[in-house]
Design a protein around this motif. Structure first.
Motif, PDB file in Angstrom:
ATOM      1  N   GLY A  35       0.791  -1.234   0.000  1.00 21.85           N
ATOM      2  CA  GLY A  35       0.000   0.000   0.000  1.00 21.85           C
ATOM      3  C   GLY A  35       0.817   1.275   0.000  1.00 21.85           C
ATOM      4  O   GLY A  35       0.358   2.312   0.472  1.00 21.85           O
ATOM      5  N   GLY A  36       2.024   1.211  -0.557  1.00 21.94           N
ATOM      6  CA  GLY A  36       2.871   2.407  -0.629  1.00 21.94           C
ATOM      7  C   GLY A  36       2.229   3.495  -1.483  1.00 21.94           C
ATOM      8  O   GLY A  36       1.970   4.603  -1.012  1.00 21.94           O
ATOM      9  N   HIS A  37       1.940   3.158  -2.749  1.00 18.64           N
ATOM     10  CA  HIS A  37       1.230   4.126  -3.594  1.00 18.64           C
ATOM     11  C   HIS A  37      -0.172   4.354  -3.041  1.00 18.64           C
ATOM     12  O   HIS A  37      -0.674   5.474  -3.040  1.00 18.64           O
ATOM     13  N   ASP A  55      -4.659  -7.222  -4.870  1.00 16.13           N
ATOM     14  CA  ASP A  55      -3.366  -7.903  -4.925  1.00 16.13           C
ATOM     15  C   ASP A  55      -3.606  -9.408  -4.935  1.00 16.13           C
ATOM     16  O   ASP A  55      -4.552  -9.899  -4.314  1.00 16.13           O
ATOM     17  N   LYS A  56      -2.734 -10.118  -5.637  1.00 18.22           N
ATOM     18  CA  LYS A  56      -2.808 -11.580  -5.702  1.00 18.22           C
ATOM     19  C   LYS A  56      -2.376 -12.206  -4.386  1.00 18.22           C
ATOM     20  O   LYS A  56      -2.641 -13.365  -4.134  1.00 18.22           O
ATOM     21  N   ASP A  57      -1.636 -11.415  -3.584  1.00 17.09           N
ATOM     22  CA  ASP A  57      -1.048 -11.930  -2.357  1.00 17.09           C
ATOM     23  C   ASP A  57      -1.856 -11.444  -1.144  1.00 17.09           C
ATOM     24  O   ASP A  57      -1.854 -10.246  -0.832  1.00 17.09           O
ATOM     25  N   SER A  80      -7.341 -10.462  -5.141  1.00 10.27           N
ATOM     26  CA  SER A  80      -7.687 -10.902  -6.499  1.00 10.27           C
ATOM     27  C   SER A  80      -6.568 -10.522  -7.453  1.00 10.27           C
ATOM     28  O   SER A  80      -5.823  -9.569  -7.216  1.00 10.27           O
ATOM     29  N   SER A  81      -6.517 -11.231  -8.565  1.00 12.39           N
ATOM     30  CA  SER A  81      -5.630 -10.803  -9.655  1.00 12.39           C
ATOM     31  C   SER A  81      -6.259  -9.595 -10.336  1.00 12.39           C
ATOM     32  O   SER A  81      -7.484  -9.526 -10.472  1.00 12.39           O
ATOM     33  N   TYR A  82      -5.417  -8.691 -10.807  1.00  9.11           N
ATOM     34  CA  TYR A  82      -5.970  -7.559 -11.564  1.00  9.11           C
ATOM     35  C   TYR A  82      -6.569  -8.030 -12.883  1.00  9.11           C
ATOM     36  O   TYR A  82      -7.311  -7.303 -13.517  1.00  9.11           O
ATOM     37  N   ALA A 219       0.361 -13.236 -19.123  1.00  7.67           N
ATOM     38  CA  ALA A 219      -1.036 -13.560 -19.480  1.00  7.67           C
ATOM     39  C   ALA A 219      -1.987 -12.673 -18.679  1.00  7.67           C
ATOM     40  O   ALA A 219      -2.974 -12.142 -19.217  1.00  7.67           O
ATOM     41  N   ASP A 220      -1.695 -12.495 -17.393  1.00  3.51           N
ATOM     42  CA  ASP A 220      -2.538 -11.627 -16.540  1.00  3.51           C
ATOM     43  C   ASP A 220      -2.528 -10.195 -17.068  1.00  3.51           C
ATOM     44  O   ASP A 220      -3.574  -9.541 -17.145  1.00  3.51           O
ATOM     45  N   LEU A 221      -1.333  -9.718 -17.448  1.00  4.32           N
ATOM     46  CA  LEU A 221      -1.217  -8.338 -17.935  1.00  4.32           C
ATOM     47  C   LEU A 221      -2.042  -8.164 -19.214  1.00  4.32           C
ATOM     48  O   LEU A 221      -2.809  -7.199 -19.345  1.00  4.32           O
TER      49      LEU A 221
END
Ligand SMILES: C[S@@+](CC[C@H](N)C(=O)[O-])C[C@H]1O[C@@H](n2cnc3c(N)ncnc32)[C@H](O)[C@@H]1O
Length: 293
Positions: A35-37, A55-57, A80-82, A219-221
């Motif tokens: 959560g830096g940004h 976030d995926k993590d 979740s994945s973006y 693939a996610d991107l």
């Protein structure tokens, strides 16, 4: 940098102006991390603004949640994945957003946290999954199940590793007699065929390649980018920070080829010499901004 966190957000001094953020915007941060940004964006938003962090993590999101909880702002954090952004927004009852931020790759958290398997210097088991709750293959499983041809392809394509074939051959020979279990096991093995030629550790590209393969990063991107025209409001903007040429090529092509989306900055934005001095990890960062027409 906050002392409870490990990752230093790239372009942190400029991120509000780079994204052309307004206090009332609805923002989707696809890679929230610690959560830096997110903290910078949330602090800037007013009571009409809203922040959605993905976030995926799940472990890293818990750190962001702790940081955000005292800010008294409107936000949602979703594990979740973006790549599933449209579905996530739908579940939150949000149709479109004004801004999207993607800060690709891994966080320093992953390098420094024990038992994640991202750092070639560690004795961790070779895991490398961002999402440790998923059943996807770890780096250990890929190393022990992929054919020599598949391993060569992973190292060649995702690592742009010229020693791909030699490293893949050695992996397949080694695994016949003993497991390649830890990060050290793998980096020592790479050192047997690839010498040191500079400051960069010879196993860097091997680790990058396996990480990309394990997490299906490209693939996610690509999936996320396809959804962008549906996610953004008219006039909405997406800022993407990439760290290697594979990602940047995909982003650049996307801005050029996508109808109804224009690159805002024709020239890519790079971190200043001052930023690189404070945060050496930012040295390979590239920022591109696109706008939905
Ligand atoms: C460079 S870090 C982001 C750092 C964050 N911007 C900050 O300032 O703290 C990238 C993050 O993206 C996450 N990530 C990687 N691939 C993802 C994906 N497909 N969907 C969601 N998060 C992802 C990683 O787990 C990591 O936390």
């Amino acid at each position: 940098m906050n002392h409870d966190t490990i990752h230093y957000p790239v372009f942190s001094d400029q991120i509000i102006s780079l994204l052309d953020l307004h206090p009332c915007h609805v923002v989707l941060d696809g890679t929230c991390g610690e959560g830096g940004h997110g903290k910078i964006l949330l602090s800037f938003l007013n009571e009409s603004g809203y922040y959605i962090g993905l976030d995926k993590d799940a472990a890293i999101l818990r750190i962001a949640e702790k940081r955000f909880s005292t800010l008294k702002k409107r936000y949602s954090l979703v594990h979740s994945s973006y790549a599933n952004s449209l579905a996530v927004l739908k579940s939150l009852g949000i149709d479109h957003v004004d801004r999207i931020l993607l800060d690709l790759g891994l966080s320093m958290f992953h390098i420094q946290q024990e038992n994640r398997g991202f750092s070639y210097q560690s004795d961790d088991i070779l895991d490398m999954r961002f999402d440790q709750t998923s059943h996807s293959k770890s780096a250990f499983e890929i190393i022990h199940t992929a054919s020599m041809e598949e391993l060569t392809e992973i190292l060649r394509v995702y690592g742009e590793e010229v020693y791909a074939k030699k490293i893949a051959r050695l992996i397949t020979l080694q695994r016949k007699t003993s497991l390649i279990k830890t990060c050290q096991d793998l980096s020592q093995l790479v050192l047997r065929v690839k010498p040191y030629t500079g400051h960069i550790h010879p196993a860097t590209k091997t680790f990058q390649a396996l990480r990309i393969a394990v997490n299906q990063e490209l693939a996610d991107l690509k999936k996320m980018l396809q959804e962008v025209p549906l996610l953004l409001k008219k006039g909405g903007k997406i800022g993407i920070i990439s760290y290697h040429s594979l990602e940047d090529r995909i982003v650049k092509q996307f801005f050029i080829q996508t109808e109804g989306l224009n690159p805002v900055n024709k020239k890519i934005i790079l971190p200043s010499a001052e930023e690189i001095k404070i945060n050496p990890a930012s040295r390979s960062a590239k920022f591109r901004l696109g706008e939905r027409l």
